[in-house]
Design an enzyme around this catalytic site. Structure first.
Site, PDB file in Angstrom:
ATOM      1  N   LYS A  83       0.848  -1.185   0.000  1.00  0.00           N
ATOM      2  CA  LYS A  83       0.000   0.000   0.000  1.00  0.00           C
ATOM      3  C   LYS A  83       0.891   1.245   0.000  1.00  0.00           C
ATOM      4  CE  LYS A  83      -4.095  -2.058   2.132  1.00  0.00           C
ATOM      5  NZ  LYS A  83      -5.030  -1.730   1.046  1.00  0.00           N
ATOM      6  N   ILE A  84       1.345   1.610  -1.184  1.00  0.00           N
ATOM      7  CA  ILE A  84       2.209   2.773  -1.369  1.00  0.00           C
ATOM      8  C   ILE A  84       1.348   3.930  -1.875  1.00  0.00           C
ATOM      9  CG2 ILE A  84       4.161   3.694  -2.683  1.00  0.00           C
ATOM     10  CD1 ILE A  84       5.286   0.801  -2.681  1.00  0.00           C
TER      11      ILE A  84
END
Length: 307
Positions: free
Chosen positions: A159-160
């Protein structure tokens, strides 16, 4: 919409701030370039008190994501696990959502993200369900998106922050066309995922889901695979065509927000009976029992916040 925030706090860099006072500098590198990571975590009401679902797994993924973009989190996994418990208690929550986030400071601005402070925050608030009870029973409508899923391998497992614009655009497109969610394909034209969910299809005793080459290996996804296998289903991770998907007996999404939600219509095709199918319902019921502490087999997935 957020509710009851006047009595809520956000933990940031080792101390608590009132919800309305918490802020990020406009020149934060993360605001401009998306250089940060986050997690989405749920806690549920159980007989033993509020319990966070797979807390350590989420926090470990947060650290893995940070390492992929060269960011060193100035806390340990154990410290952030405790912070997530503490903020839940401080905000007097029985169940809800947690958002740990790591973002860079504003000491300078430019593409080069060196010698910048690393900031860590955790928020927690009420969020009973992303999908309505009707959607959980009758299913939702999704449409094939014109937005292709990223081929960047960083997106596939983490989850960037900067990678999520694609998901936002795909979801907005779906809503504007009257659907509930989007269906994204990968660069090879195979099924990838929703805007923020993993996808499964069911045919008799076999459950299939896309390989994680071009989709997030979601923690709820991993949980569904384990639960399904424990029930005796064959679970296969493979390339799935769009035509195969719409011909399936059942299709459902999984994710921290949607939990397990049936998909009853894809574009103009009704899936199965047009409502929740028996396999999806079995998994959905089991998942609800697990996160609520009613299934001892998976109790190790729960972290009681008061312990």
């Amino acid at each position: 919409m957020f509710v009851n925030t006047d009595l809520k706090y956000i933990w940031k860099n080792g101390s608590y701030e009132k919800w309305e006072d918490s802020s990020v500098h406009i020149l934060s590198h993360t605001v401009h370039y998306g250089t940060g990571v986050f997690e989405g975590v749920r806690a549920y009401k159980t007989d033993a008190g509020a319990a966070i679902f797979r807390l350590n797994d989420h926090t470990e993924r947060l650290f893995d994501a940070a390492s992929k973009i060269g960011v060193k989190i100035p806390y340990s996994i154990e410290e952030l696990n405790q912070v997530q418990k503490d903020i839940f208690l401080k905000n007097n929550l029985i169940e809800g959502y947690l958002r740990p986030i790591v973002f860079l400071g504003s000491e300078s601005l430019g593409i080069r993200a060196k010698d910048l402070s690393v900031n860590v925050a955790v928020a927690a608030w009420e969020w009973p369900s992303y999908m309505s009870p009707e959607s959980k029973k009758n299913g939702i409508k999704i449409i094939k998106s014109s937005y292709e899923q990223y081929s960047n391998p960083l997106h596939s497992g983490y989850k960037i922050i900067g990678t999520y614009i694609n998901s936002t655009m795909a979801l907005h497109e779906a809503i504007e066309k009257g659907a509930d969610e989007a269906l994204l394909l990968d660069k090879n034209g195979f099924i990838s995922e929703g805007s923020g969910e993993n996808i499964f299809l069911v045919n008799e005793k076999t459950i299939s889901t896309p390989k994680t080459d071009h989709c997030l290996n979601g923690i709820t996804r991993q949980s569904v695979i384990q639960i399904a296998q424990d029930f005796g289903f064959d679970v296969i991770e493979r390339d799935i065509s769009y035509d195969e998907l719409i011909a399936s007996n059942e299709v459902f999404f999984s994710g921290t927000a949607v939990e397990i939600t049936p998909i009853s219509k894809i574009d103009e095709t009704i899936i199965g009976s047009g409502s929740i199918g028996p396999v999806t319902e079995k998994l959905q019921t089991s998942y609800a029992d697990i996160v609520s502490g009613r299934n001892d087999q998976y109790r190790h997935w729960l972290s009681i916040v008061s312990e």
